[in-house]
Scaffold this motif. Structure first.
Motif, mmCIF file in Angstrom:
data_model
loop_
_atom_site.group_PDB
_atom_site.id
_atom_site.type_symbol
_atom_site.label_atom_id
_atom_site.label_comp_id
_atom_site.label_asym_id
_atom_site.label_seq_id
_atom_site.Cartn_x
_atom_site.Cartn_y
_atom_site.Cartn_z
ATOM 1 N N THR A 141 41.314 35.359 48.263
ATOM 2 C CA THR A 141 42.609 36.009 48.012
ATOM 3 C C THR A 141 42.686 36.607 46.612
ATOM 4 O OG1 THR A 141 43.666 33.983 47.201
ATOM 5 C CG2 THR A 141 43.815 34.442 49.578
ATOM 6 N N ARG A 142 41.635 36.320 45.808
ATOM 7 C CA ARG A 142 41.538 36.803 44.426
ATOM 8 C C ARG A 142 42.676 36.296 43.546
ATOM 9 N NH1 ARG A 142 39.542 42.324 46.918
ATOM 10 N NH2 ARG A 142 37.364 41.723 47.141
ATOM 11 N N ARG A 146 40.616 39.264 30.387
ATOM 12 C CA ARG A 146 40.183 40.651 30.134
ATOM 13 C C ARG A 146 38.819 40.673 29.456
ATOM 14 N NH1 ARG A 146 45.979 43.062 28.566
ATOM 15 N NH2 ARG A 146 46.539 43.653 30.680
ATOM 16 N N GLU A 147 38.650 39.822 28.453
ATOM 17 C CA GLU A 147 37.377 39.776 27.732
ATOM 18 C C GLU A 147 36.229 39.365 28.664
ATOM 19 O OE1 GLU A 147 35.511 37.233 24.088
ATOM 20 O OE2 GLU A 147 37.530 38.036 23.818
ATOM 21 N N ALA A 148 36.526 38.509 29.646
ATOM 22 C CA ALA A 148 35.509 38.067 30.606
ATOM 23 C C ALA A 148 35.237 39.120 31.684
ATOM 24 C CB ALA A 148 35.938 36.762 31.251
ATOM 25 N N GLY A 149 36.056 40.182 31.707
ATOM 26 C CA GLY A 149 35.856 41.258 32.680
ATOM 27 C C GLY A 149 36.712 41.149 33.920
ATOM 28 N N TYR A 150 37.756 40.315 33.858
ATOM 29 C CA TYR A 150 38.631 40.115 35.017
ATOM 30 C C TYR A 150 40.090 40.318 34.626
ATOM 31 C CZ TYR A 150 34.438 38.180 37.029
ATOM 32 O OH TYR A 150 33.158 38.017 37.498
ATOM 33 N N PRO A 151 40.468 41.562 34.325
ATOM 34 C CA PRO A 151 41.866 41.787 33.909
ATOM 35 C C PRO A 151 42.827 41.507 35.075
ATOM 36 C CG PRO A 151 40.737 43.867 34.270
ATOM 37 C CD PRO A 151 39.704 42.787 34.389
ATOM 38 N N PRO A 152 43.885 40.761 34.799
ATOM 39 C CA PRO A 152 44.860 40.487 35.845
ATOM 40 C C PRO A 152 45.607 41.748 36.258
ATOM 41 C CG PRO A 152 45.150 38.991 34.000
ATOM 42 C CD PRO A 152 44.196 40.045 33.568
ATOM 43 N N ARG A 153 45.920 41.818 37.529
ATOM 44 C CA ARG A 153 46.742 42.923 38.044
ATOM 45 C C ARG A 153 48.190 42.523 37.906
ATOM 46 N NH1 ARG A 153 46.360 44.458 44.242
ATOM 47 N NH2 ARG A 153 47.393 42.468 44.345
ATOM 48 N N ALA A 154 49.005 43.455 37.488
ATOM 49 C CA ALA A 154 50.440 43.200 37.363
ATOM 50 C C ALA A 154 51.050 43.008 38.743
ATOM 51 C CB ALA A 154 51.119 44.377 36.642
ATOM 52 N N GLY A 155 52.042 42.128 38.780
ATOM 53 C CA GLY A 155 52.766 41.928 40.031
ATOM 54 C C GLY A 155 52.265 40.851 40.830
ATOM 55 N N MET A 197 50.839 29.204 35.566
ATOM 56 C CA MET A 197 50.681 30.644 35.595
ATOM 57 C C MET A 197 49.814 31.012 36.788
ATOM 58 S SD MET A 197 49.517 31.375 31.681
ATOM 59 C CE MET A 197 49.643 29.877 30.741
ATOM 60 N N GLN A 198 50.149 32.125 37.405
ATOM 61 C CA GLN A 198 49.333 32.635 38.503
ATOM 62 C C GLN A 198 48.957 34.083 38.218
ATOM 63 O OE1 GLN A 198 51.462 32.101 42.162
ATOM 64 N NE2 GLN A 198 50.836 29.966 42.312
ATOM 65 N N PHE A 199 47.735 34.424 38.609
ATOM 66 C CA PHE A 199 47.238 35.780 38.391
ATOM 67 C C PHE A 199 46.499 36.266 39.627
ATOM 68 C CE2 PHE A 199 47.142 33.534 34.318
ATOM 69 C CZ PHE A 199 47.923 34.365 33.533
ATOM 70 N N HIS A 200 46.500 37.593 39.807
ATOM 71 C CA HIS A 200 45.691 38.236 40.837
ATOM 72 C C HIS A 200 44.585 38.984 40.102
ATOM 73 C CE1 HIS A 200 44.912 40.022 44.797
ATOM 74 N NE2 HIS A 200 44.431 41.014 44.067
ATOM 75 N N LEU A 201 43.329 38.648 40.423
ATOM 76 C CA LEU A 201 42.184 39.252 39.757
ATOM 77 C C LEU A 201 41.371 40.032 40.779
ATOM 78 C CD1 LEU A 201 41.047 36.128 37.690
ATOM 79 C CD2 LEU A 201 42.700 37.895 37.047
ATOM 80 N N ASP A 202 41.539 41.350 40.810
ATOM 81 C CA ASP A 202 40.848 42.182 41.792
ATOM 82 C C ASP A 202 39.338 41.993 41.756
ATOM 83 O OD1 ASP A 202 43.062 43.388 43.028
ATOM 84 O OD2 ASP A 202 43.186 44.921 41.470
ATOM 85 N N GLY A 203 38.765 41.750 40.579
ATOM 86 C CA GLY A 203 37.321 41.660 40.451
ATOM 87 C C GLY A 203 36.724 40.312 40.830
ATOM 88 N N MET A 204 37.543 39.294 41.055
ATOM 89 C CA MET A 204 37.033 37.963 41.378
ATOM 90 C C MET A 204 36.769 37.871 42.879
ATOM 91 S SD MET A 204 38.661 34.186 40.623
ATOM 92 C CE MET A 204 39.899 34.322 41.928
ATOM 93 N N THR A 205 35.508 38.084 43.250
ATOM 94 C CA THR A 205 35.190 38.181 44.679
ATOM 95 C C THR A 205 34.247 37.100 45.190
ATOM 96 O OG1 THR A 205 33.378 39.692 44.186
ATOM 97 C CG2 THR A 205 35.537 40.688 44.672
ATOM 98 N N CYS A 206 33.739 36.229 44.290
ATOM 99 C CA CYS A 206 32.764 35.227 44.743
ATOM 100 C C CYS A 206 32.846 33.972 43.878
ATOM 101 C CB CYS A 206 31.352 35.805 44.687
ATOM 102 S SG CYS A 206 30.783 36.141 42.999
#
Length: 64
Positions: free
Chosen positions: A36-37, A55-64, A1-10
């Motif tokens: 690349t998040r 989501r519970e950890a605060g990093y909801p995946p972005r669709a697409g 599975m692959q996800f894009h997490l806008d909030g994962m910056t560090c």
């Protein structure tokens, strides 16, 4: 599975994401790339379970 997490910056964010997924499945393979998040997950947990944990950890995946 692959996800894009806008909030994962560090690296700290990446560790939180990894911990959230490995709490579901301690044997999960999690590869994070904060610039690349993106996160790639190999786990026995379902995609719905992984998304809920992220989501519970605060990093909801972005669709697409």
């Amino acid at each position: 599975m692959q996800f894009h997490l806008d909030g994962m910056t560090c690296g700290g964010c990446a560790r939180t994401v990894t911990s959230a997924i490995q709490a579901l499945d301690p044997d999960a393979r999690v590869v994070t790339d904060p610039p690349t998040r993106r996160v790639e997950v190999q786990t026995s947990a379902s995609e719905a379970q992984v998304v809920a944990a992220l989501r519970e950890a605060g990093y909801p995946p972005r669709a697409g």
